[in-house]
Write an enzyme that holds these catalytic residues in place. Structure first.
Site, PDB file in Angstrom:
ATOM      1  CD  GLU A  78      -1.699  -2.402   1.608  1.00  0.00           C
ATOM      2  OE1 GLU A  78      -0.510  -2.610   1.934  1.00  0.00           O
ATOM      3  OE2 GLU A  78      -2.595  -3.278   1.688  1.00  0.00           O
ATOM      4  CG  PHE A 124      -9.963  -9.575  11.483  1.00  0.00           C
ATOM      5  CD1 PHE A 124      -8.713  -9.977  11.965  1.00  0.00           C
ATOM      6  CD2 PHE A 124     -10.185  -9.614  10.117  1.00  0.00           C
ATOM      7  CE1 PHE A 124      -7.719 -10.404  11.103  1.00  0.00           C
ATOM      8  CE2 PHE A 124      -9.202 -10.046   9.236  1.00  0.00           C
ATOM      9  CZ  PHE A 124      -7.963 -10.442   9.731  1.00  0.00           C
ATOM     10  CD  GLN A 125      -7.453  -7.265   7.969  1.00  0.00           C
ATOM     11  OE1 GLN A 125      -8.322  -7.044   7.136  1.00  0.00           O
ATOM     12  NE2 GLN A 125      -6.287  -7.827   7.660  1.00  0.00           N
ATOM     13  CE  LYS A 143     -17.026  -6.577   3.752  1.00  0.00           C
ATOM     14  NZ  LYS A 143     -16.346  -7.812   4.169  1.00  0.00           N
ATOM     15  CG  MET A 153      22.587  11.933   3.106  1.00  0.00           C
ATOM     16  SD  MET A 153      23.814  13.059   2.418  1.00  0.00           S
ATOM     17  CE  MET A 153      22.930  13.681   0.996  1.00  0.00           C
TER      18      MET A 153
HETATM   19  C1  LIG Z   1      12.464   5.635   5.285  1.00  0.00           C
HETATM   20  C2  LIG Z   1      13.752   6.266   5.629  1.00  0.00           C
HETATM   21  N1  LIG Z   1      14.562   5.691   6.549  1.00  0.00           N
HETATM   22  C3  LIG Z   1      15.757   6.280   6.856  1.00  0.00           C
HETATM   23  C4  LIG Z   1      16.140   7.436   6.256  1.00  0.00           C
HETATM   24  C5  LIG Z   1      17.474   8.092   6.617  1.00  0.00           C
HETATM   25  N2  LIG Z   1      18.341   8.152   5.434  1.00  0.00           N
HETATM   26  C6  LIG Z   1      18.476   9.263   4.684  1.00  0.00           C
HETATM   27  S1  LIG Z   1      19.478   9.057   3.384  1.00  0.00           S
HETATM   28  C7  LIG Z   1      19.817   7.471   3.820  1.00  0.00           C
HETATM   29  C8  LIG Z   1      20.748   6.628   3.024  1.00  0.00           C
HETATM   30  C9  LIG Z   1      20.223   6.300   1.685  1.00  0.00           C
HETATM   31  O1  LIG Z   1      21.023   5.291   1.132  1.00  0.00           O
HETATM   32  P1  LIG Z   1      20.885   4.896  -0.374  1.00  0.00           P
HETATM   33  O2  LIG Z   1      19.467   4.670  -0.702  1.00  0.00           O
HETATM   34  O3  LIG Z   1      21.830   3.813  -0.697  1.00  0.00           O
HETATM   35  O4  LIG Z   1      21.305   6.252  -1.120  1.00  0.00           O
HETATM   36  P2  LIG Z   1      22.765   6.935  -1.156  1.00  0.00           P
HETATM   37  O5  LIG Z   1      22.766   7.999  -0.100  1.00  0.00           O
HETATM   38  O6  LIG Z   1      23.773   5.894  -0.929  1.00  0.00           O
HETATM   39  O7  LIG Z   1      22.812   7.532  -2.520  1.00  0.00           O
HETATM   40  C10 LIG Z   1      19.126   7.121   4.990  1.00  0.00           C
HETATM   41  C11 LIG Z   1      19.226   5.831   5.662  1.00  0.00           C
HETATM   42  C12 LIG Z   1      15.232   8.017   5.337  1.00  0.00           C
HETATM   43  N3  LIG Z   1      15.483   9.175   4.738  1.00  0.00           N
HETATM   44  N4  LIG Z   1      14.075   7.403   5.021  1.00  0.00           N
END
Ligand SMILES: Cc1ncc(C[n+]2csc(CCOP(=O)(O)OP(=O)(O)O)c2C)c(N)n1
Ligand SMILES: [Mg+2]
Lengths: 182, 568
Positions: free
Chosen positions: B58, B120-121, B170, B483
């Protein structure tokens, strides 16, 4: 430097929709603002609801809070006012053992001096009502507590503003606008 | 028999479909389940008029609806069952709320007599979604459906757009009722567009005309108002340099001579530094997010702020607006353009060029034309630019690749940059790209995703497979949550706590879904691989193995001033 916090009364005119209460309180929750008093009722206009909320925040903060509240779809208009700009009251109920009313003559004087009303008397307890400013209901609570308060409860603040609110006009404008569009 | 009895009664579920059709909806993204089955049954019957895209989660349905909304300008619709179906929508709803994306989410709910019984749900999705929706409502009677649906679309798409959730029990879906549809065109408690005040415009024009170093910062408001032409005229007729927030990107073509680049944490050097040197800052449809402003106490303090904005709650929320202009910027820009005099700002614009030269030498050249062996993310984006000629929609996920893509991607037209800005939702890109492609099927859609975020919604490959949506997927694989690793390197002494990833064979996974796939780790193969990706008629997956420990610069460390932007 922390901005000076003062007490503001927020008045909200809204559609009486289930869920708006949640939406409004989420705005305070998100910003860690403590609600000091909250009351809701019918307003002077049919089908329009009124919230009165008291908070203690800075002027910058109250403006932003009211902007966020007013942004909600079901809010017709929101205002904020300082205490000087409103007429406001709270009500309190005090439940005391009946025996102390007869045993302690002093209690009768307290009730008389405070201009409180006796609402109910029964063999076991009696109930006093006092409406006024916080300091008045508070003083009565302190005075009576010496004699054993069985229950105490205070309502949220209710208030009306000295300045007009112009809600009917907003609603009329909308109606006229709609007629024009049709 | 009177007329009334003659009137056709239909089920709530059918009313819902008819109301959606009235709103011009011909496509939903969703996932079925018990509490929404009557509606799915009607979808089956109406399948010649309304399409349903079965996502694999979803969350994917909401992001696809967002991508659809952002590429098409229409309202995206997502539908799910109660309980877990509904809660899985929440991330996408929150994303749409903070990025002002018009979507309507429809959830099934347990029968009204079961509400509050922990059935439920059963989940209180109204309570859960309240802080992240523009509006929400629970329907318990079939008769409410037409009005509420029409209201939902009106609210989602008018004023500052946003997500609306409608929860339908529902029994209301089963109940028979007369159907009466009336399009909503006003709600008495809701003023979507504040009335323009001419004095505000004249006052602002005066201060703009007397300025010597004016700067325009624009955001997504320009795109949401479909005011790209008005904006371009304002920029050209005033001669004022313009810079963008990440969500404003693509509203003005990249190559426009007055487009000076991006503001914010990983924005361009000049736009950030010169924010603190301009004398008038003209903000158009943007909200001074902290990723844009850095430390507010040192943000544009020398400047008079003009703020063109549709949402009164944004005025002076983060940055005090000396000259607010409330209203639809499509209108206000036109009026403002008539009042501003063209300036020759050569010296001031020269400063942007000087800063660009510095940034080019220390950052851009190394990103785009590296002399080292390892591939950089920048050169991949550069190659995409070359083959797409700047005509593609680029959908990005969240992380280093996102910042690099937004910094270097070239755009000729608006609604071409789709990214999760305010919420920074990893997992956004793949499903959003599906929606974007369906919303603008004539356009090339390239999703640029990190190896981390890709795996958050990788199951949507199944959706691509089943619907044959021709999305181009580029995973920039650095085997790191890049990042976060960059922050660990810069601010936590290189303690790489849980950011290194052992990744699967992404090519094999794509092939498992019968999606053409390739992998590049050598510079000499990059260009051709990107060419094949862009030229492919069908979906295509490309993994590019990039340098593992590259960093994105420039960078404003969080909480620092825009003046203190670091080039390395
Ligand atoms: C759902 C979610 N969980 C955690 C984060 C924290 N976060 C920001 S950037 C990042 C790393 C992203 O890694 P990747 O997808 O490999 O991209 P890269 O930075 O390596 O290009 C994380 C964990 C986030 N933004 N969103
Ligand atoms: Mg990565």
């Amino acid at each position: 430097m922390e901005e000076e916090k003062i007490q503001y009364t927020i008045s909200i005119y809204s559609e009486n929709n289930v869920g708006l209460l949640n939406r409004v309180s989420a705005i305070f929750l998100k910003r860690h603002v403590n609600i000091m008093s909250f009351s809701t009722s019918q307003s002077e206009i049919k089908d329009v609801f009124r919230f009165v909320i008291v908070v203690s925040v800075s002027e910058i903060q109250i403006k932003k809070l009211v902007q966020q509240i007013e942004k909600q779809v079901d809010v017709i208009k929101a205002f904020y006012h300082t205490d000087k700009e409103t007429i406001f009251l709270e009500s309190a109920l005090y439940k005391v053992k009946s025996s102390s009313l007869f045993e302690e003559r002093q209690i009768q004087n307290i009730i008389k001096d405070s201009h409180a009303n006796i609402v109910t008397v029964s063999p076991e307890f009696f109930v006093i009502e006092k409406t006024g400013f916080r300091k008045d209901t508070e003083k009565l609570r302190e005075d009576l507590s010496k004699y054993g308060l069985l229950q105490f409860v205070r309502s949220g603040r209710i208030s009306v503003t000295k300045a007009p609110m112009g809600i009917s006009q907003i609603l009329n404008n909308f109606k006229n606008q709609n007629k024009k569009n049709e | 028999m009177n007329m009334k009895d003659n009137k056709l009664k239909i089920s709530g579920a059918e009313s819902l479909i008819r109301a959606l059709l009235e709103e011009g909806v011909d496509l939903l993204f969703g996932y079925p389940g018990g509490a929404i089955m009557p509606v799915y049954d009607e979808l089956y019957k109406f399948s010649d008029k309304i399409d349903h895209i079965l996502t694999r989660h979803e969350q994917g349905a909401t992001h696809a609806a967002q991508g659809y909304a952002r590429s098409s300008g229409k309202v995206g619709v997502a539908i799910a069952t109660s309980g877990p179906g509904a809660t899985n929508l929440v991330t996408g709803i929150a994303d749409a709320q903070i990025d002002s994306t018009p979507i309507v989410c429809i959830t099934g709910q347990v029968a009204s007599h079961l509400l509050g019984s922990d059935a439920f749900q059963e989940t209180d999705i109204i309570g859960i979604s309240t802080p992240v929706t523009k509006w929400n409502y629970q329907i318990t009677k079939a008769s409410e459906i037409p009005d509420i649906i029409s209201k939902a679309f009106y609210i989602a798409s008018s004023g500052r757009p946003g997500p609306v959730l409608i929860d339908i029990t529902k029994d209301a879906q089963f109940e028979f009722c007369e159907y009466n549809y009336k399009k909503c065109n006003g709600i008495r408690s809701y003023l979507p567009v504040p009335k323009l005040q001419n004095e505000q415009i004249t006052e602002a024009a005066k201060v703009i005309n007397s300025s010597e170093k004016p700067l325009i910062v624009w955001g997504q408001g320009v795109i949401l108002a479909e005011a790209e032409n008005e904006f371009k005229e304002f920029v050209e007729n005033s001669g004022i340099p313009a810079v963008w927030t990440i969500l404003g990107l693509s509203a003005l073509p990249t190559e426009h001579p007055l487009n000076m680049g991006m503001v914010g944490m990983h924005g361009n050097y000049g736009p950030n530094v010169l924010t603190n040197e301009c004398d008038v800052l003209i903000a158009v449809g943007m909200r001074f997010d902290d990723r844009v402003t850095g430390d507010l106490k040192t943000y544009a303090k020398q400047a008079k702020i003009v703020h063109l904005e549709i949402d009164p709650a944004e005025i002076s929320k983060n940055v005090y607006a000396h000259y607010p202009i409330l209203g639809d910027c499509k209108e206000s820009l036109k009026k403002l353009t008539n009042l501003v005099k063209k300036k020759s700002l050569n010296n001031w614009i020269g400063l942007f060029d000087n800063h660009m030269k510095i940034e080019y030498k220390s950052v851009i050249e190394k990103d785009l034309f590296p002399s080292k062996d390892g591939l950089t993310m920048g050169e991949v984006i550069n190659s995409i630019n070359k083959h797409s000629k700047g005509d593609a929609i680029i959908v990005t996920d969240v992380g280093q690749h996102q910042m690099v893509a937004c910094r270097y991607a070239k755009f000729n037209s608006s609604k071409s940059n789709i990214t999760s800005g305010g919420l920074g939702t990893m997992g956004f890109a793949l499903p959003a790209a599906i929606g974007a492609k369906i919303g603008a099927s004539h356009r090339e859609v390239v999703a640029v995703i990190g190896d981390g975020g890709y795996q958050m919604t990788i199951q949507e490959l199944g959706t691509i497979f089943q619907t044959k949506t021709a999305v181009k997927i580029v995973v920039l694989n650095n085997d790191y949550l890049g990042m976060v690793r960059q922050w660990q390197q810069l601010f936590f002494d290189k303690r790489y706590a849980s950011t290194e990833m052992v990744n699967p064979d992404f090519v094999k996974i794509a092939e498992g879904y019968s999606i053409q796939a390739s992998r590049v780790s050598d510079r000499k193969n990059l260009d051709n691989a990107v060419k094949l990706l862009i030229e492919s008629k069908d979906a295509f997956f490309l993994e590019v193995c990039v340098e593992k420990e590259d960093n994105v610069f420039p960078m404003i460390p969080s909480g620092a001033s825009v003046s203190d932007i670091r080039l390395k």
